[in-house]
Design a protein around this motif. Structure first.
Motif, PDB file in Angstrom:
ATOM      1  N   THR A  65       0.860  -1.180   0.000  1.00  0.00           N
ATOM      2  CA  THR A  65       0.000   0.000   0.000  1.00  0.00           C
ATOM      3  C   THR A  65       0.895   1.229   0.000  1.00  0.00           C
ATOM      4  OG1 THR A  65      -0.089   0.229   2.410  1.00  0.00           O
ATOM      5  CG2 THR A  65      -1.726  -1.233   1.376  1.00  0.00           C
ATOM      6  N   TYR A  66       0.382   2.342  -0.528  1.00  0.00           N
ATOM      7  CA  TYR A  66       1.182   3.555  -0.531  1.00  0.00           C
ATOM      8  C   TYR A  66       1.442   4.058   0.888  1.00  0.00           C
ATOM      9  CZ  TYR A  66       1.202   4.006  -5.567  1.00  0.00           C
ATOM     10  OH  TYR A  66       1.425   3.792  -6.900  1.00  0.00           O
ATOM     11  N   GLU A  67       0.512   3.841   1.786  1.00  0.00           N
ATOM     12  CA  GLU A  67       0.739   4.233   3.176  1.00  0.00           C
ATOM     13  C   GLU A  67       1.940   3.499   3.748  1.00  0.00           C
ATOM     14  OE1 GLU A  67      -1.663   4.498   7.445  1.00  0.00           O
ATOM     15  OE2 GLU A  67      -2.453   3.258   5.817  1.00  0.00           O
ATOM     16  N   ARG A  97       2.843  10.519  -1.396  1.00  0.00           N
ATOM     17  CA  ARG A  97       2.185  10.231  -0.114  1.00  0.00           C
ATOM     18  C   ARG A  97       3.027  10.773   1.047  1.00  0.00           C
ATOM     19  NH1 ARG A  97      -1.965   7.031   1.993  1.00  0.00           N
ATOM     20  NH2 ARG A  97      -1.959   7.414   4.241  1.00  0.00           N
ATOM     21  N   ALA A  98       4.327  10.555   0.992  1.00  0.00           N
ATOM     22  CA  ALA A  98       5.206  11.027   2.058  1.00  0.00           C
ATOM     23  C   ALA A  98       5.189  12.547   2.161  1.00  0.00           C
ATOM     24  CB  ALA A  98       6.626  10.516   1.830  1.00  0.00           C
ATOM     25  N   ALA A 118      -4.642  10.688  -7.277  1.00  0.00           N
ATOM     26  CA  ALA A 118      -5.803  10.317  -6.470  1.00  0.00           C
ATOM     27  C   ALA A 118      -6.883   9.829  -7.430  1.00  0.00           C
ATOM     28  CB  ALA A 118      -6.302  11.508  -5.661  1.00  0.00           C
ATOM     29  N   GLY A 119      -7.667   8.866  -6.991  1.00  0.00           N
ATOM     30  CA  GLY A 119      -8.685   8.318  -7.872  1.00  0.00           C
ATOM     31  C   GLY A 119      -8.136   7.172  -8.697  1.00  0.00           C
ATOM     32  N   PRO A 184      -1.928   6.902  -4.081  1.00  0.00           N
ATOM     33  CA  PRO A 184      -1.098   7.652  -3.135  1.00  0.00           C
ATOM     34  C   PRO A 184      -1.935   8.496  -2.183  1.00  0.00           C
ATOM     35  CG  PRO A 184      -0.149   7.776  -5.326  1.00  0.00           C
ATOM     36  CD  PRO A 184      -1.493   7.118  -5.465  1.00  0.00           C
ATOM     37  N   LEU A 185      -2.998   9.112  -2.719  1.00  0.00           N
ATOM     38  CA  LEU A 185      -3.827  10.017  -1.919  1.00  0.00           C
ATOM     39  C   LEU A 185      -5.300   9.793  -2.220  1.00  0.00           C
ATOM     40  CD1 LEU A 185      -1.776  13.254  -2.642  1.00  0.00           C
ATOM     41  CD2 LEU A 185      -1.699  11.927  -0.534  1.00  0.00           C
ATOM     42  N   ASP A 186      -6.134   9.995  -1.223  1.00  0.00           N
ATOM     43  CA  ASP A 186      -7.578   9.999  -1.459  1.00  0.00           C
ATOM     44  C   ASP A 186      -8.023  11.328  -2.065  1.00  0.00           C
ATOM     45  OD1 ASP A 186      -7.919   7.444  -0.406  1.00  0.00           O
ATOM     46  OD2 ASP A 186      -8.063   8.224   1.640  1.00  0.00           O
ATOM     47  N   ASP A 187      -7.294  12.383  -1.717  1.00  0.00           N
ATOM     48  CA  ASP A 187      -7.614  13.744  -2.163  1.00  0.00           C
ATOM     49  C   ASP A 187      -6.296  14.454  -2.468  1.00  0.00           C
ATOM     50  OD1 ASP A 187      -8.449  16.331  -2.564  1.00  0.00           O
ATOM     51  OD2 ASP A 187      -9.413  16.576  -0.619  1.00  0.00           O
ATOM     52  N   ALA A 188      -6.182  15.058  -3.634  1.00  0.00           N
ATOM     53  CA  ALA A 188      -4.936  15.718  -4.031  1.00  0.00           C
ATOM     54  C   ALA A 188      -4.728  17.072  -3.369  1.00  0.00           C
ATOM     55  CB  ALA A 188      -4.908  15.883  -5.548  1.00  0.00           C
TER      56      ALA A 188
END
Length: 254
Positions: A65-67, A97-98, A118-119, A184-188
Motif C-alpha cells: 500500500t502507498y501508506e 504520499r510522504a 488520487a482516484g 497515493p492520496l484519497d484527495d490531491a
C-alpha cells in the motif's frame, strides 16, 4: 547491501553509495530494483541511498500500500538524514504520499513518470496492465521492448528479462493487484501545501504513466517544474539529458 528492519517489521534491502552532503534517497517503481534506479543517480552529488521496496529484491513481502511504502521510505530517509528524494513510477507515488503527510520533510523532490495521484487509473493504463498479466513471457517481453529503441534492444535484453520475471506469475500479479487497488492520496488537495522545489519528469505516449498525470501535478504543486519528453523509454532515448536535469536539480542548494 545491508538489511534494515523497520518499525513495522519489514526487512528492506538497502545500498548506500557516495559520501557527504546532501543525502538523497531513491525509490524504484513496480517490478523495479536498486539496479534499475541507480542510473537516475548518475551525477548526483553527496550520499545516495537506494532500497528495495516491499515485495522486491530480497526485501520482505508485506502488504503493498502507498501508506506502508511511504512509511518505509520515511524511516530509511530518517535513518540516513536524507534531505532529498527521487521516486520512479510507484516510487513517485510513494514520495507524493510522504510529501502530503509531511510537506516539509524533504528539501527537494524528483518525481519520474508519476502514474497516479488520487482516484482510479485511467482506462489506457488499466488496459495496458491487463495486457501485461494476460501475456505469455515471450509476448510480455515484446510488449516491454516497445518502449526501447530498436538499436538498444539487444543491450536491454537482460533488463527486459528481469522485468518479465518480476511481472509474471502469482507474485507479480499479487503485487500489482494490491498497489492498483490503492492510490497515493484519497484527495490531491494536501499537495498544495508542498512548497519545496519539485522536478516532474513525464513522457508522451506512455500508457503506464500518462503525461497528463505529470501536468496535473505541475498545476497542483506550488513550486514544481515539469518536463515532458516526446517519447517513452527515457533511459534509452534521453539518458544524457535526463541525468543532467536530475543532477542539476538535486545538486542545487535548497
Amino acid at each position: 547491501m545491508t538489511v534494515r528492519r523497520t518499525s513495522s517489521g519489514a526487512a528492506l534491502e538497502e545500498l548506500t553509495t557516495g559520501s557527504g552532503e546532501p543525502v538523497t534517497v531513491f525509490a524504484h517503481g513496480l517490478a523495479g530494483s536498486i539496479a534499475t534506479t541507480r542510473p537516475f543517480a548518475s551525477g548526483v552529488a553527496g550520499t545516495k541511498v537506494f532500497f528495495h521496496a516491499r515485495g522486491h529484491g530480497g526485501s520482505s513481502r508485506g502488504p503493498m500500500t502507498y501508506e506502508g511504502l511511504a512509511a518505509d521510505l520515511r524511516e530509511i530517509a530518517d535513518a540516513h538524514g536524507a534531505t532529498r528524494a527521487l521516486g520512479v513510477s510507484m516510487g513517485a507515488g510513494t514520495l507524493l504520499r510522504a510529501a502530503a503527510d509531511d510537506p516539509r520533510r524533504f528539501e527537494r523532490l524528483v518525481l519520474v513518470l508519476p502514474a497516479v495521484v488520487a482516484g482510479p487509473r485511467g482506462p489506457e493504463a488499466v488496459a495496458y496492465w491487463r495486457r501485461v498479466f494476460s501475456a505469455e513471457p515471450d509476448e510480455l517481453a515484446a510488449l516491454l521492448s516497445e518502449e526501447i529503441p530498436p538499436e538498444a534492444r539487444d543491450s536491454a535484453r537482460e533488463f527486459v528479462g528481469e522485468q518479465v520475471a518480476a511481472l509474471t506469475g502469482r507474485r507479480g500479479e499479487r503485487m500489482f493487484g494490491e498497489i492498483a487497488a490503492d492510490n497515493p492520496l484519497d484527495d490531491a488537495e494536501p499537495l498544495k501545501a508542498v512548497e519545496v522545489p519539485v522536478l516532474l519528469i513525464g513522457a508522451e505516449g506512455d500508457a503506464r504513466h500518462p503525461a497528463e498525470v505529470t501536468r496535473r501535478l505541475a498545476a497542483l504543486l506550488p513550486n514544481a517544474t515539469a518536463h515532458v519528453y516526446p517519447e517513452p523509454g527515457l533511459l534509452w532515448r534521453y539518458r544524457g539529458d535526463l541525468r543532467a536535469r536530475i543532477s542539476g536539480f538535486l545538486n542545487a542548494s535548497a
